[in-house]
Design a protein around this motif. Sequence first.
Motif, PDB file in Angstrom:
ATOM      1  N   LEU A  31      81.141  69.875  54.437  1.00 15.49           N
ATOM      2  CA  LEU A  31      81.196  71.057  53.599  1.00 15.49           C
ATOM      3  C   LEU A  31      79.935  71.851  53.775  1.00 15.49           C
ATOM      4  O   LEU A  31      79.029  71.451  54.439  1.00 15.49           O
ATOM      5  CB  LEU A  31      81.342  70.618  52.145  1.00 15.49           C
ATOM      6  CG  LEU A  31      82.550  69.724  51.901  1.00 15.49           C
ATOM      7  CD1 LEU A  31      82.364  68.945  50.629  1.00 15.49           C
ATOM      8  CD2 LEU A  31      83.771  70.541  51.819  1.00 15.49           C
ATOM      9  N   ALA A  41      80.167  76.343  49.201  1.00 13.28           N
ATOM     10  CA  ALA A  41      80.718  75.228  49.965  1.00 13.28           C
ATOM     11  C   ALA A  41      82.066  75.576  50.554  1.00 13.28           C
ATOM     12  O   ALA A  41      82.893  76.212  49.932  1.00 13.28           O
ATOM     13  CB  ALA A  41      80.847  74.017  49.070  1.00 13.28           C
ATOM     14  N   CYS A  42      82.276  75.130  51.768  1.00 15.29           N
ATOM     15  CA  CYS A  42      83.562  75.298  52.425  1.00 15.29           C
ATOM     16  C   CYS A  42      84.188  73.928  52.564  1.00 15.29           C
ATOM     17  O   CYS A  42      83.583  73.030  53.107  1.00 15.29           O
ATOM     18  CB  CYS A  42      83.381  75.899  53.822  1.00 15.29           C
ATOM     19  SG  CYS A  42      82.522  77.467  53.850  1.00 15.29           S
ATOM     20  N   ALA A  43      85.387  73.781  52.084  1.00  6.69           N
ATOM     21  CA  ALA A  43      86.042  72.487  52.204  1.00  6.69           C
ATOM     22  C   ALA A  43      86.279  72.171  53.666  1.00  6.69           C
ATOM     23  O   ALA A  43      86.508  73.058  54.472  1.00  6.69           O
ATOM     24  CB  ALA A  43      87.376  72.528  51.471  1.00  6.69           C
ATOM     25  N   LYS A 110      81.846  69.706  59.895  1.00  6.77           N
ATOM     26  CA  LYS A 110      82.902  70.701  59.699  1.00  6.77           C
ATOM     27  C   LYS A 110      83.292  71.322  61.032  1.00  6.77           C
ATOM     28  O   LYS A 110      84.478  71.508  61.342  1.00  6.77           O
ATOM     29  CB  LYS A 110      82.417  71.771  58.727  1.00  6.77           C
ATOM     30  CG  LYS A 110      83.389  72.925  58.508  1.00  6.77           C
ATOM     31  CD  LYS A 110      82.719  73.979  57.647  1.00  6.77           C
ATOM     32  CE  LYS A 110      83.530  75.271  57.624  1.00  6.77           C
ATOM     33  NZ  LYS A 110      82.798  76.357  56.951  1.00  6.77           N
ATOM     34  N   GLY A 132      85.903  61.341  52.144  1.00  8.37           N
ATOM     35  CA  GLY A 132      86.016  62.754  52.492  1.00  8.37           C
ATOM     36  C   GLY A 132      86.471  62.961  53.918  1.00  8.37           C
ATOM     37  O   GLY A 132      87.291  63.839  54.202  1.00  8.37           O
ATOM     38  N   SER A 136      90.107  64.513  55.270  1.00  6.67           N
ATOM     39  CA  SER A 136      90.160  65.685  56.147  1.00  6.67           C
ATOM     40  C   SER A 136      90.947  65.407  57.420  1.00  6.67           C
ATOM     41  O   SER A 136      91.245  66.326  58.182  1.00  6.67           O
ATOM     42  CB  SER A 136      88.748  66.128  56.519  1.00  6.67           C
ATOM     43  OG  SER A 136      88.174  65.233  57.454  1.00  6.67           O
ATOM     44  N   ALA A 411      86.405  63.793  46.184  1.00  8.77           N
ATOM     45  CA  ALA A 411      85.720  64.939  45.568  1.00  8.77           C
ATOM     46  C   ALA A 411      84.208  64.797  45.645  1.00  8.77           C
ATOM     47  O   ALA A 411      83.489  65.804  45.576  1.00  8.77           O
ATOM     48  CB  ALA A 411      86.148  65.084  44.112  1.00  8.77           C
ATOM     49  N   LYS A 414      82.539  67.049  48.154  1.00  6.79           N
ATOM     50  CA  LYS A 414      82.313  68.434  47.739  1.00  6.79           C
ATOM     51  C   LYS A 414      81.138  68.515  46.781  1.00  6.79           C
ATOM     52  O   LYS A 414      80.291  69.405  46.882  1.00  6.79           O
ATOM     53  CB  LYS A 414      83.582  68.996  47.091  1.00  6.79           C
ATOM     54  CG  LYS A 414      83.480  70.470  46.710  1.00  6.79           C
ATOM     55  CD  LYS A 414      84.810  70.971  46.191  1.00  6.79           C
ATOM     56  CE  LYS A 414      84.729  72.461  45.844  1.00  6.79           C
ATOM     57  NZ  LYS A 414      86.031  72.969  45.334  1.00  6.79           N
ATOM     58  N   GLN A 418      77.809  70.562  47.753  1.00  6.19           N
ATOM     59  CA  GLN A 418      77.452  71.702  46.913  1.00  6.19           C
ATOM     60  C   GLN A 418      76.118  71.481  46.195  1.00  6.19           C
ATOM     61  O   GLN A 418      75.695  72.327  45.419  1.00  6.19           O
ATOM     62  CB  GLN A 418      78.551  71.964  45.882  1.00  6.19           C
ATOM     63  CG  GLN A 418      79.823  72.545  46.476  1.00  6.19           C
ATOM     64  CD  GLN A 418      80.874  72.827  45.418  1.00  6.19           C
ATOM     65  OE1 GLN A 418      80.911  72.187  44.366  1.00  6.19           O
ATOM     66  NE2 GLN A 418      81.739  73.771  45.693  1.00  6.19           N
ATOM     67  N   SER A 449      85.609  69.788  40.721  1.00  5.48           N
ATOM     68  CA  SER A 449      85.902  69.139  41.993  1.00  5.48           C
ATOM     69  C   SER A 449      86.876  67.980  41.823  1.00  5.48           C
ATOM     70  O   SER A 449      87.803  67.810  42.631  1.00  5.48           O
ATOM     71  CB  SER A 449      84.588  68.632  42.619  1.00  5.48           C
ATOM     72  OG  SER A 449      83.746  69.695  42.994  1.00  5.48           O
TER      73      SER A 449
END
Length: 453
Positions: A31, A41-43, A110, A132, A136, A411, A414, A418, A449
């Motif tokens: 993220l 933040a970008c997931a 990412k 995480g 993804s 979560a 994230k 963040q 989140s």
Amino acid sequence: MSRFVPGCAGASRCGEEMTLSMKKLARGAALAVLAGTVATACAPGTAKTATSADKQTGTVKVWLYDEANRAPKEQVVAQAVADFKAKHAGVEVEVSYIPTDAGPRAEKMKGAFNDPSSAPDVVEFGNTDLFGYTASGGLADITSDLANWEEGKDLPQDLKDTAVVDGKTYGLPWWLGVRALYYRTDVFTELGLQAPTTYDELKSAAEKVRAAHGDLLGIAVGGKYTFGALPFVWANGGDLATSSGSAYTSSIDSAQSQAGVKQYTDLFTDAICPAQQCADLTGGKTVEAFAAGKAGMAILPNSSRSAVEAGAAKGKYAIVPLPGTAAGKIAPAFSGGNDLGVMKSTQHRSLAADFIKELASKKNQLALFDAMGNLPTLTSARAEVVQKQPWLKPFTDTIAAGTKFVPKDAAWAKIDAQSVVPTMLQKVITGKSDVAGATKEAAAAMNASFSGK
């Protein structure tokens, strides 16, 4: 990042007879960073579909974590690469080192998830990354690859289980780590101080060190050092979150958690660690400060010992467990560690799996310990190093006293990316908010989140 079963009290460097149950999961995930107080933040999203292949020639690309003092790790990795290449004629290995701090690392991962052509075959990741990264879709299922790995039989089942999601294995536990209190023996002796056994003694000693040596931080603490701050929260009975079944709700704003946040942020004073100097310190920067002889104390992992030994503090320090709120109590440490995994987009499926087994072999786990102090995950290797290295006792005592972990939820990736916890700390440290306000804001961000908002 890991957790251990009750009675063994988890953490990364466990003693010979301690059974590990290291619950590592989604640590820094892919993220973006929180700039100031604004979340950007970008997931990580879902990894772009890439057809994996099993080429037996070519170059295996490997991403490993950078270190404050990388040279010892590079030597171990270079030998592992040489051994691997000797067994795989015509195969090359390209090793790159990626940032350890959550934000830059998240951006790197990412990119790998979104562009398989730029991705490595093998990646090292913090144990809290696992949920995480699997959510993804970026990691390969390596269950079958590890099933027939002879040395893998030396991994405790509960430790293997920490890398399992929905019955599938996505990581090979490589090393373990917990934090303890490093302190300058020369300065403490000069001032007639004893190693602190309570929080109050730690704070008092820090003030005395800085009063006598204005060029030293009483204790190097960081506003961006999440896992340096959490032991104070846990020692006061607080936590990041509580769970009901698989659902989490933040508890960072509970009275107990707020007491711990206050204890930690109370160390950011001109008399100990000035806010203007320490608010932006990360865990890595606290290692550098202590190793360079610029701090009287620091909360560092066992894996930082090599960096300290290479710095100005060499021969002038000792290690004790981080004290809790009362004499005889040890503040719970985050039980951490790193895994090795295979990217789902790899074009060298078998070679990548073979390489992680090579790097995580007993030979190389012992070499990594000798080079950096990273506690092995293989039971027999861990037993050997604990028996011959007395300096590990503060860490194994910390394990025995009980360790803690982050919420076992994707979560957390994230929340970590963040910078929710560092932002909370920094707001208090810089006077932009009080403890109550900052913790309530952090709790709201965490709950958003957890609920997927």
